[in-house]
Enzyme design. Structure first.
Site, PDB file in Angstrom:
ATOM      1  N   GLU A 134      -2.558   7.065   7.925  1.00 29.64           N
ATOM      2  CA  GLU A 134      -3.402   7.899   7.043  1.00 29.64           C
ATOM      3  C   GLU A 134      -4.324   8.615   7.851  1.00 29.64           C
ATOM      4  O   GLU A 134      -4.791   8.506   9.052  1.00 29.64           O
ATOM      5  CB  GLU A 134      -4.389   6.946   6.170  1.00 29.64           C
ATOM      6  N   GLU A 140      -6.318   1.872  -2.457  1.00 25.90           N
ATOM      7  CA  GLU A 140      -5.421   0.653  -3.082  1.00 25.90           C
ATOM      8  C   GLU A 140      -5.984   0.243  -4.295  1.00 25.90           C
ATOM      9  O   GLU A 140      -7.046   0.566  -4.826  1.00 25.90           O
ATOM     10  CB  GLU A 140      -5.615  -0.223  -2.072  1.00 25.90           C
ATOM     11  N   ASN A 157      -6.822  -3.404  -6.503  1.00 27.71           N
ATOM     12  CA  ASN A 157      -6.736  -4.897  -6.328  1.00 27.71           C
ATOM     13  C   ASN A 157      -6.680  -5.295  -8.010  1.00 27.71           C
ATOM     14  O   ASN A 157      -7.449  -5.081  -8.807  1.00 27.71           O
ATOM     15  CB  ASN A 157      -8.398  -5.402  -5.853  1.00 27.71           C
ATOM     16  N   GLU A 211      -9.761   1.220  -5.790  1.00 23.49           N
ATOM     17  CA  GLU A 211     -10.621   1.609  -4.250  1.00 23.49           C
ATOM     18  C   GLU A 211     -10.198   3.054  -3.714  1.00 23.49           C
ATOM     19  O   GLU A 211      -9.058   3.338  -3.606  1.00 23.49           O
ATOM     20  CB  GLU A 211     -10.251   0.445  -3.243  1.00 23.49           C
ATOM     21  N   ARG A 267      -6.972  -7.875 -10.000  1.00 30.36           N
ATOM     22  CA  ARG A 267      -7.858  -9.067  -9.988  1.00 30.36           C
ATOM     23  C   ARG A 267      -9.160  -8.738 -10.294  1.00 30.36           C
ATOM     24  O   ARG A 267      -9.855  -7.756  -9.973  1.00 30.36           O
ATOM     25  CB  ARG A 267      -7.511  -9.917  -8.797  1.00 30.36           C
ATOM     26  N   LYS A 311       0.699  -1.156   0.187  1.00 34.91           N
ATOM     27  CA  LYS A 311      -0.245  -0.098  -0.101  1.00 34.91           C
ATOM     28  C   LYS A 311       0.709   1.233   0.107  1.00 34.91           C
ATOM     29  O   LYS A 311       0.568   2.181  -0.613  1.00 34.91           O
ATOM     30  CB  LYS A 311      -1.025   0.041   1.120  1.00 34.91           C
TER      31      LYS A 311
END
Ligand code: ADP
Ligand code: ADP
Ligand code: MG
Length: 664
Positions: free
Chosen positions: A200, A293, A295, A275, A297, A116
């Site tokens: 964060e 982040e 993903n 996201e 896939r 991340k």
């Protein structure tokens, strides 16, 4: 087009991929572990290869075994699904090195987004807004504390290697920072073998909105709009929808562009999801969303995007992997109506969402307009080894209200017995006022947890119906010889009886007698009621108070489950002898309430313990549970060791028999 694809996964996603392959004339190879020998994905595939024992580490995570199976069966590509090896760049490389096509992005793209902190740095460079915070390499606690101070509380500590909501801590004040950091680092190290964390800004009134992106090997990248996944519990998605409620067109456009920029920055190819977290404290605003982040896939919730765009994302994955360009350009894509997906799990919402295991003795999933993606069928066993998902229920409609009411109806139709499911919890969420109003935020479920999970009492009429079923009276309705079948003579035979039901650990005495014509008089726990019953086999109408109340009963073994309005209640029949044994033993044993790993053990034989003291901590899938002493006493036996995997109901510890109370 590819000719034969091996699917390196199991459950619903393996079945879902096989379905599209079949439609496109692509042959399929399943892989399976011991526990999955008879699984649905094995049955559906053209061929299947056994790859090892049940634990994922010895089967679905064994890349060399999987590649060997692909070579042996002559597959030309491997689809990793989600979870397992899907975001493992080493696997993607090994697949390519074996001369096979990995159905997913290039290994370098997976690697770039794998951590991340590095991903955020990369996105910052690409001009994508990222959540304000510290994502550098410095890990000194004092330094991170000063960064948290600079960012401003509340902050969120995240494991850089994190996933599945693990290794995250929300911190409210400077005083609590260091302890939270230490605990996040411990959890991160245990779960991912990497203790590094980032800090964060905690976005208040957060909404999780993500963008589906797609790239090909010819430099094209498009986005397929957003999904709102704000309905979460412990940072895990529960119900997803597309589009996002209240999304201004300007913001949709800005997010789509940012997502495409993100994908282009890493030469992305295939399906991916960016996201974002949005601050919705003043409604959705085009300048108040930040990258969280990526993903790399296919996502669990991809069907909602399929429903509103009319595109089969797995088909696109196969086409891109075959070297074809994207079937559509950005301007050819649009959103049609609204879609929802609910994740149906074998878990017990009332007991803190403990994963449930066991045999699905009966399973009927909604039909009609709902799309149901499932990997199990009636009679299948939900094992402790994998994600306890039963199905995804997806609905579509011309607008949000239509799609949502279809989801409620579909969830009310779920009939699963043999183990506990989250169907009632999901169904209640679809009717929760803020959710219905289109105001989901990631804290909504927690704020309403009690109303969403609290056990609802079975009404005396529901108890009465269970008693009739378990006493065998209703069976006489199914005529055994042709004569009675013709005359219907024995229907609703005269009967009176007494049964003692077991319900939620309680004994419930019920007596009744028939007054003919389906009318009965009952005494349920001392209360007198009357009702008339009509209907057939399992679907009944209970008539009382001048109204009909439909309910369904499903028999499993010695018990029965009654379903009504999206809720269900299970009843057993008491066997008086067995019951006494159980009562005597009850307080002296500590049983595993769920299958899982014994993470911590604080018990030694002979040690004195007091009621409520934590004796062991168990971990299963994504949660931890402390087991405490049921009473004051002395440990007699310790039957397990730390690090051991146990089944639900296994005896972990025993206490010495309680001494009889002193005589007065
Ligand atoms: P999504 O956003 O698509 O839900 P997640 O990464 O949270 O993505 O989960 C995707 C799937 O990966 C899950 O449904 C599960 O099968 C698997 N998975 C993710 N995290 C874990 C975990 N910590 N333990 C076990 N399985 C996990
Ligand atoms: P994971 O890899 O575990 O999916 P994410 O970074 O995607 O981790 O975060 C998971 C969830 O945590 C998000 O969907 C969101 O609900 C919440 N979350 C993450 N970052 C923030 C933040 N900065 N502020 C508020 N909530 C956040
Ligand atoms: Mg995430």
């Amino acid at each position: 087009m590819l000719k034969k694809v091996l699917i390196a996964n199991r459950g619903e996603i393996a079945c879902r991929i096989i379905r599209t392959c079949r439609r496109l004339g692509v042959a399929t190879v399943a892989v399976y572990s011991d526990a999955d020998r008879d699984a649905l994905h094995v049955e559906l595939a053209d061929e299947a290869v056994h790859i090892g024992p049940s634990p994922a580490a010895e089967s679905y995570l064994r890349s060399e075994k999987i590649i060997e199976a692909a070579l042996k069966t002559g597959a030309d590509a491997i689809h990793p699904g989600y979870g397992f090896l899907s975001e493992n760049p080493g696997f993607a490389e090994a697949v390519a090195a074996a001369g096979l096509r990995f159905i997913g992005p290039p290994a370098e793209a997976i690697r770039a987004m794998g951590l991340k902190d590095a991903a955020k740095a990369l996105m910052e460079e690409a001009g994508v807004p990222v959540v304000p915070g510290y994502h550098g390499i410095e890990q000194d606690a004092d330094f991170l504390a000063s960064e948290a101070e600079r960012i401003g509380f509340p902050v969120l500590i995240k494991a850089r290697a994190g996933g599945g909501g693990k290794g995250m801590r929300r911190v409210e004040s400077a005083a609590a920072f260091k302890e939270a950091l230490a605990s996040a680092q411990r959890e991160a190290l245990a779960a991912f073998g990497d203790a590094s964390c980032l800090v964060e800004k905690y976005i208040t009134h957060p909404r999780h909105i993500e963008i589906q992106v797609f790239g090909d090997d010819h430099g094209n990248v498009v986005h397929l709009f957003e999904r709102d996944c704000s309905a979460q519990r412990r940072h895990q998605k529960v119900i997803e929808e597309a589009p996002a409620p209240g999304m201004p067109e300007e913001m949709r456009h800005a997010m789509g562009e940012a997502a495409v920029r993100a994908a282009e920055a890493i030469d992305y190819s295939g399906a991916g999801t960016i996201e974002f977290i949005a601050d919705a404290s003043e409604g959705l605003k085009a300048d108040r969303f930040w990258f969280m982040e990526m993903n790399t896939r296919l996502q669990v919730e991809h069907p909602v995007t399929e429903a509103v765009t009319g595109i089969d994302l797995v088909e696109w994955q196969l086409r891109v992997a075959s070297g074809e360009p994207l079937p559509k350009g950005q301007e050819e894509l649009s959103i049609d109506g609204w879609a929802f997906e609910a994740r149906l799990y074998a878990e017990d919402a009332e007991r803190g969402f403990l994963p449930a295991t066991g045999t699905l003795s009966h399973l009927a999933l909604p039909g009609g307009v709902a799309r149901v993606d499932s990997g199990v069928r009636a009679g299948d066993h939900i094992s402790p080894f994998y994600d306890p998902m039963i199905a995804k229920v997806i609905t579509h409609g011309s607008d949000r209200a239509t799609a949502l009411s279809r989801l409620s109806t579909a969830l009310e139709e779920v009939r699963a017995t043999g183990l506990t499911t989250n169907a009632a919890f999901l169904c209640r969420l679809t009717k929760q006022a803020d959710f219905v109003a289109g105001n989901p935020d990631t804290g909504l479920i927690d704020r309403h947890l009690t109303e969403l999970t609290m056990a609802r009492e079975a009404s005396p009429e529901i108890i009465a119906l269970a008693a009739l079923e378990l006493s065998g009276v209703l069976e006489s309705k199914i005529p055994k010889d042709p004569w009675t079948a013709l005359s219907g003579f024995r229907l609703w035979s005269e009967a009176s009886d007494f049964v003692e039901l077991e319900h939620r650990g309680r004994h419930v005495p019920v007596s009744f007698h028939s007054k003919g014509q389906g009318s009965y008089r009952f005494t349920v726990e001392g209360r007198d009621i009357e009702l008339r019953l009509s209907g057939s086999k399992w679907a009944y109408d209970l008539e009382f108070d001048g109204r009909r109340h439909p309910a369904e009963v499903i028999r499993d073994g010695n018990g029965v489950t009654v379903f009504q309005n999206g809720e269900s209640w299970h009843f057993g029949l008491i066997d008086p002898l067995a019951a006494e044994d159980e009562a005597a033993a009850g307080g002296d044993r500590i049983l595993a309430p769920m299958p899982g790993l014994v993470k911590l053990l604080r018990a030694v034989p002979g040690a004195a313990v007091s009621r409520g003291e934590t004796l062991a901590v168990m971990e299963a899938m994504k949660m931890e549970l402390s087991l405490s002493a049921p009473r004051d006493g002395t440990i007699a036996e310790v039957l397990i060791a730390e690090g051991e995997q146990v089944l639900e109901g296994a005896v972990l510890l025993t206490l010495e028999a309680a001494s009889p109370p002193p005589l007065a």
